[in-house]
Design a protein around this motif. Structure first.
Motif, PDB file in Angstrom:
ATOM      1  N   ASP A 215       0.864  -1.177   0.000  1.00 18.00           N
ATOM      2  CA  ASP A 215       0.000   0.000   0.000  1.00 18.00           C
ATOM      3  C   ASP A 215       0.905   1.234   0.000  1.00 18.00           C
ATOM      4  O   ASP A 215       1.143   1.843   1.048  1.00 18.00           O
ATOM      5  CB  ASP A 215      -0.919   0.003   1.224  1.00 18.00           C
ATOM      6  N   PRO A 216       1.422   1.605  -1.163  1.00 21.71           N
ATOM      7  CA  PRO A 216       2.348   2.737  -1.215  1.00 21.71           C
ATOM      8  C   PRO A 216       1.682   4.099  -1.086  1.00 21.71           C
ATOM      9  O   PRO A 216       2.372   5.126  -1.111  1.00 21.71           O
ATOM     10  CB  PRO A 216       3.006   2.574  -2.589  1.00 21.71           C
ATOM     11  N   SER A 217       0.347   4.133  -0.923  1.00 25.37           N
ATOM     12  CA  SER A 217      -0.302   5.419  -0.668  1.00 25.37           C
ATOM     13  C   SER A 217       0.128   5.992   0.680  1.00 25.37           C
ATOM     14  O   SER A 217      -0.093   7.177   0.961  1.00 25.37           O
ATOM     15  CB  SER A 217      -1.830   5.259  -0.698  1.00 25.37           C
ATOM     16  N   GLN A 218       0.771   5.174   1.518  1.00 26.75           N
ATOM     17  CA  GLN A 218       1.286   5.628   2.816  1.00 26.75           C
ATOM     18  C   GLN A 218       2.576   6.442   2.688  1.00 26.75           C
ATOM     19  O   GLN A 218       3.043   7.022   3.666  1.00 26.75           O
ATOM     20  CB  GLN A 218       1.599   4.428   3.707  1.00 26.75           C
ATOM     21  N   ALA A 219       3.176   6.448   1.513  1.00 23.77           N
ATOM     22  CA  ALA A 219       4.485   7.064   1.333  1.00 23.77           C
ATOM     23  C   ALA A 219       4.440   8.579   1.516  1.00 23.77           C
ATOM     24  O   ALA A 219       3.533   9.247   1.008  1.00 23.77           O
ATOM     25  CB  ALA A 219       5.028   6.731  -0.052  1.00 23.77           C
ATOM     26  N   THR A 220       5.449   9.109   2.222  1.00 29.37           N
ATOM     27  CA  THR A 220       5.593  10.560   2.373  1.00 29.37           C
ATOM     28  C   THR A 220       7.071  10.922   2.327  1.00 29.37           C
ATOM     29  O   THR A 220       7.933  10.103   2.662  1.00 29.37           O
ATOM     30  CB  THR A 220       5.027  11.064   3.710  1.00 29.37           C
ATOM     31  N   PRO A 221       7.383  12.172   1.944  1.00 27.93           N
ATOM     32  CA  PRO A 221       8.788  12.608   1.978  1.00 27.93           C
ATOM     33  C   PRO A 221       9.389  12.558   3.379  1.00 27.93           C
ATOM     34  O   PRO A 221      10.581  12.275   3.536  1.00 27.93           O
ATOM     35  CB  PRO A 221       8.722  14.043   1.456  1.00 27.93           C
ATOM     36  N   GLU A 222       8.568  12.837   4.391  1.00 24.33           N
ATOM     37  CA  GLU A 222       9.067  12.838   5.763  1.00 24.33           C
ATOM     38  C   GLU A 222       9.516  11.448   6.198  1.00 24.33           C
ATOM     39  O   GLU A 222      10.561  11.279   6.845  1.00 24.33           O
ATOM     40  CB  GLU A 222       7.987  13.370   6.710  1.00 24.33           C
TER      41      GLU A 222
END
Length: 247
Positions: A215-222
């Motif tokens: 579920d890569p929708s969890q990805a963030t720059p932080e």
């Protein structure tokens, strides 16, 4: 220090103090609906650059097309045949050894590269073994995602939906590197299915949007920044030990 941004006299001067070089190596392949095609090359590249800048070691150009035949049913993916990749890696090794490098550290971002790179290493060493000579250089392959401390942090950041391909962690690292390239895409199912990897047509049938278990929708720059910081610390220690002959 970046090889592509150095002049030959600067590389010659570097070789007087160090015989080690890091080569980021990855792939150009689909990474799901919101992942960048260059993900597997970008991740080791950005970590190696930050580590090299901090620790002062030389980082070569990124070997950015790898062994990825199973992704070819998705537009934009590019692959090398395993035999081509083995030959190309050996040409890179031979070129670097010609200049005096004796510790060559391949820093990998793609699981499909592991077998052909190790085969290339075996072929490189075998030339000396068969001639009854001692090889004057050492080679190492390390994955950014298996460095000490990285997987515990991944589990902390993504307790569910990390998956096996187009992972939340690798997409986060690319969003840290290129925040302007973030993509918001609704995915269904939220966590992708899992299964074996075979040829490209079978892959597209099993995993229609390219993801495996993720579920890569969890990805963030932080989150990517945290992963890069951990990987950088671990990489600096690993590279230093290898360059000094301790690993």
């Amino acid at each position: 220090m970046q090889l592509h941004q150095a002049s030959w006299p600067e590389v010659e001067a570097y070789l007087k103090r160090s015989k080690g070089i890091v080569i980021p190596i990855g792939s150009t392949e689909q990474h799901g609906p919101n992942g960048l095609l260059g993900t597997d090359a970008i991740c080791p590249e950005v970590i190696a650059k930050e580590a090299g800048d901090e620790a002062g070691f030389l980082v070569g150009p990124t070997f950015n097309v790898g062994s990825a035949q199973h992704h070819l049913a998705f537009p934009g993916s590019i692959t090398l045949r395993p035999t081509t990749m083995i030959a190309a890696v050996n040409d890179w090794i031979d070129s670097l050894v010609r200049h005096g490098f004796t510790r060559i550290y391949f820093f990998n971002g793609h699981g499909g590269n592991i077998a052909p790179v190790n085969a290339a290493f075996s072929e490189s060493y075998s030339a000396y073994s068969l001639d009854g000579e001692a090889c004057p250089y050492q080679l190492k392959l390390e994955n950014w995602f298996t460095l000490p401390g990285v997987q515990p942090l991944v589990r902390e950041l993504f307790p569910e939906g990390e998956g096996g391909h187009a992972t939340a962690s690798e997409v986060s690292v690319t969003y840290y590197a290129y925040p302007e390239a973030q993509k918001q895409v609704e995915m269904s199912p939220k966590i992708a299915p899992t299964g074996p990897i075979r040829d490209a047509a079978d892959y597209r049938r099993r995993f229609p949007d390219g993801r495996i278990g993720s579920d890569p929708s969890q990805a963030t720059p932080e989150k990517g920044a945290k992963l890069v910081a951990q990987a950088k610390r671990a990489m600096i220690a690993d590279v230093k030990a290898f360059f000094e002959g301790q690993a």
